[in-house]
Design a protein around this motif. Structure first.
Motif, PDB file in Angstrom:
ATOM      1  N   UNK A  90      29.785  21.501  42.849  1.00  0.00           N
ATOM      2  CA  UNK A  90      31.267  21.939  41.295  1.00  0.00           C
ATOM      3  C   UNK A  90      31.502  23.972  42.245  1.00  0.00           C
ATOM      4  N   UNK A  91      29.861  24.025  42.514  1.00  0.00           N
ATOM      5  CA  UNK A  91      30.316  25.200  42.597  1.00  0.00           C
ATOM      6  C   UNK A  91      31.445  25.459  43.672  1.00  0.00           C
ATOM      7  N   UNK A  92      31.518  24.824  45.303  1.00  0.00           N
ATOM      8  CA  UNK A  92      32.700  25.197  45.948  1.00  0.00           C
ATOM      9  C   UNK A  92      33.883  24.371  45.466  1.00  0.00           C
ATOM     10  N   UNK A  93      33.679  23.549  44.595  1.00  0.00           N
ATOM     11  CA  UNK A  93      35.144  23.139  43.535  1.00  0.00           C
ATOM     12  C   UNK A  93      35.890  24.416  43.475  1.00  0.00           C
ATOM     13  N   UNK A  94      34.586  24.593  42.765  1.00  0.00           N
ATOM     14  CA  UNK A  94      35.531  25.637  42.138  1.00  0.00           C
ATOM     15  C   UNK A  94      35.789  27.131  43.210  1.00  0.00           C
ATOM     16  N   UNK A  95      35.473  27.547  44.155  1.00  0.00           N
ATOM     17  CA  UNK A  95      35.618  28.205  45.305  1.00  0.00           C
ATOM     18  C   UNK A  95      37.013  28.040  45.693  1.00  0.00           C
ATOM     19  N   UNK A  96      37.222  26.667  46.053  1.00  0.00           N
ATOM     20  CA  UNK A  96      38.335  26.281  47.347  1.00  0.00           C
ATOM     21  C   UNK A  96      39.206  26.575  45.462  1.00  0.00           C
ATOM     22  N   UNK A  97      39.783  26.288  44.300  1.00  0.00           N
ATOM     23  CA  UNK A  97      40.136  26.599  43.586  1.00  0.00           C
ATOM     24  C   UNK A  97      40.769  27.945  42.402  1.00  0.00           C
ATOM     25  N   UNK A  98      40.009  29.197  43.176  1.00  0.00           N
ATOM     26  CA  UNK A  98      40.221  29.977  42.865  1.00  0.00           C
ATOM     27  C   UNK A  98      41.185  31.327  43.331  1.00  0.00           C
ATOM     28  N   UNK A  99      41.705  31.331  41.927  1.00  0.00           N
ATOM     29  CA  UNK A  99      43.000  32.964  42.668  1.00  0.00           C
ATOM     30  C   UNK A  99      43.033  33.873  42.659  1.00  0.00           C
ATOM     31  N   UNK A 100      43.168  35.061  42.812  1.00  0.00           N
ATOM     32  CA  UNK A 100      42.044  36.595  42.873  1.00  0.00           C
ATOM     33  C   UNK A 100      43.556  37.230  42.312  1.00  0.00           C
ATOM     34  N   UNK A 101      43.134  37.948  41.391  1.00  0.00           N
ATOM     35  CA  UNK A 101      44.055  38.710  40.636  1.00  0.00           C
ATOM     36  C   UNK A 101      43.955  39.910  40.501  1.00  0.00           C
ATOM     37  N   UNK A 102      44.179  40.878  41.255  1.00  0.00           N
ATOM     38  CA  UNK A 102      43.755  42.729  41.621  1.00  0.00           C
ATOM     39  C   UNK A 102      44.070  43.202  39.901  1.00  0.00           C
ATOM     40  N   UNK A 103      43.215  43.892  40.313  1.00  0.00           N
ATOM     41  CA  UNK A 103      43.524  45.308  38.580  1.00  0.00           C
ATOM     42  C   UNK A 103      45.052  45.852  39.568  1.00  0.00           C
ATOM     43  N   UNK A 104      45.827  45.931  38.963  1.00  0.00           N
ATOM     44  CA  UNK A 104      47.032  46.258  39.056  1.00  0.00           C
ATOM     45  C   UNK A 104      46.819  48.319  39.667  1.00  0.00           C
ATOM     46  N   UNK A 105      46.085  48.808  38.808  1.00  0.00           N
ATOM     47  CA  UNK A 105      46.157  49.834  39.188  1.00  0.00           C
ATOM     48  C   UNK A 105      45.019  50.103  40.763  1.00  0.00           C
ATOM     49  N   UNK A 106      43.482  49.153  41.053  1.00  0.00           N
ATOM     50  CA  UNK A 106      43.084  49.642  42.511  1.00  0.00           C
ATOM     51  C   UNK A 106      44.157  48.674  42.989  1.00  0.00           C
ATOM     52  N   UNK A 107      44.919  47.709  42.752  1.00  0.00           N
ATOM     53  CA  UNK A 107      46.137  46.983  44.495  1.00  0.00           C
ATOM     54  C   UNK A 107      46.000  47.884  44.883  1.00  0.00           C
ATOM     55  N   UNK A 108      46.264  49.602  44.766  1.00  0.00           N
ATOM     56  CA  UNK A 108      47.320  50.333  45.226  1.00  0.00           C
ATOM     57  C   UNK A 108      46.470  51.270  46.487  1.00  0.00           C
ATOM     58  N   UNK A 109      45.253  50.912  46.227  1.00  0.00           N
ATOM     59  CA  UNK A 109      44.683  51.938  46.867  1.00  0.00           C
ATOM     60  C   UNK A 109      44.775  51.018  48.278  1.00  0.00           C
ATOM     61  N   UNK A 110      44.934  52.343  49.659  1.00  0.00           N
ATOM     62  CA  UNK A 110      44.722  51.474  50.671  1.00  0.00           C
ATOM     63  C   UNK A 110      43.670  51.579  51.496  1.00  0.00           C
ATOM     64  N   UNK A 111      43.219  50.758  52.204  1.00  0.00           N
ATOM     65  CA  UNK A 111      42.394  50.968  53.455  1.00  0.00           C
ATOM     66  C   UNK A 111      42.229  51.278  54.214  1.00  0.00           C
ATOM     67  N   UNK A 112      41.663  52.250  55.721  1.00  0.00           N
ATOM     68  CA  UNK A 112      41.597  51.494  56.765  1.00  0.00           C
ATOM     69  C   UNK A 112      42.655  50.803  57.599  1.00  0.00           C
ATOM     70  N   UNK A 113      43.226  50.613  57.912  1.00  0.00           N
ATOM     71  CA  UNK A 113      43.641  49.667  58.777  1.00  0.00           C
ATOM     72  C   UNK A 113      43.156  49.571  60.320  1.00  0.00           C
TER      73      UNK A 113
END
Length: 216
Positions: A179-202
């Motif tokens: 069940x857990x692996x099934x849930x991991x495979x079905x997971x859809x990431x929903x980024x926070x609109x504000x935090x998604x603007x953060x830029x990390x070192x490339x």
């Protein structure tokens, strides 16, 4: 899972205790998780060694002829502190370096019962997902209600408005490995609109990569 977009997961990183715990169900579930990963042709990334629950998982995965990679701080290899790593081994200098490498080399993360180290690894991955450092699914295998208290605390933090409902969705839970692996495979990431603007070192390859000096 009909109608659900399935995420391709080739490698799962497992966090869990270097002890076996009080309940034999923990050991049985750890072996079963390894068997499930092996049968689904999913490789294992873990913290190295062969003690406790992690030894059960890594042994079971290896028995199904899947790749096992242990990422271990050099300090742990002195005097064979955690036992011999099952499969290939990469030695690193620090705990932080190990966790960053685990994040980069894995497609998803699972936590089994464990102590402070397991919890630190779990919540580090959750906080990094919240900060949009990665978008990989994270779940706990809730064996015999082991994580009930933790999940209740997280829900309490949501009610007290310290964790947003959006961030709460990052942490997945299930009572069986399949069940857990099934849930991991079905997971859809929903980024926070504000935090998604953060830029990390490339990195030099132009991919987003966590700066090893980052401390959360």
């Amino acid at each position: 899972m009909e109608g659900v977009l399935v995420r391709k997961i080739k490698k799962i990183c497992v966090f869990c205790g270097a002890n076996s715990g009080k309940d034999v169900a923990f050991v049985n579930a750890a072996f079963h998780l390894g068997e499930v990963l092996g049968k689904r042709k999913i490789d294992l990334v873990y913290g190295g060694g062969k003690l406790g629950l992690i030894g059960c998982v890594s042994t079971a995965v290896a028995q199904h002829e899947r790749q096992v990679l242990g990422i271990i701080p050099s300090a742990f290899t002195i005097n064979n502190l955690v036992g011999e790593t099952c499969g290939k081994e990469i030695k690193v200098a620090t705990m932080q370096e190990r966790l960053v490498m685990m994040m980069e080399l894995s497609d998803a993360f699972i936590a089994l019962p464990g102590g402070f180290g397991t919890l630190e690894e779990l919540f580090q991955m959750i906080s990094w997902a919240q900060l949009n450092i990665h978008n990989k699914p994270i779940g706990v295998l809730n064996i015999n209600g082991f994580f009930n208290g933790l999940l209740s605390f997280v829900d309490h933090a949501v009610k007290q408005e310290f964790i947003t409902p959006r961030a709460r969705k990052i942490l997945i839970s299930a009572t069986t490995a399949d069940e857990l692996v099934d849930k991991l495979q079905a997971f859809r990431f929903e980024p926070d609109p504000a935090l998604s603007k953060l830029k990390w070192s490339p990195s030099s390859s132009q991919k987003e990569k966590l700066d090893l000096t980052l401390r959360l």
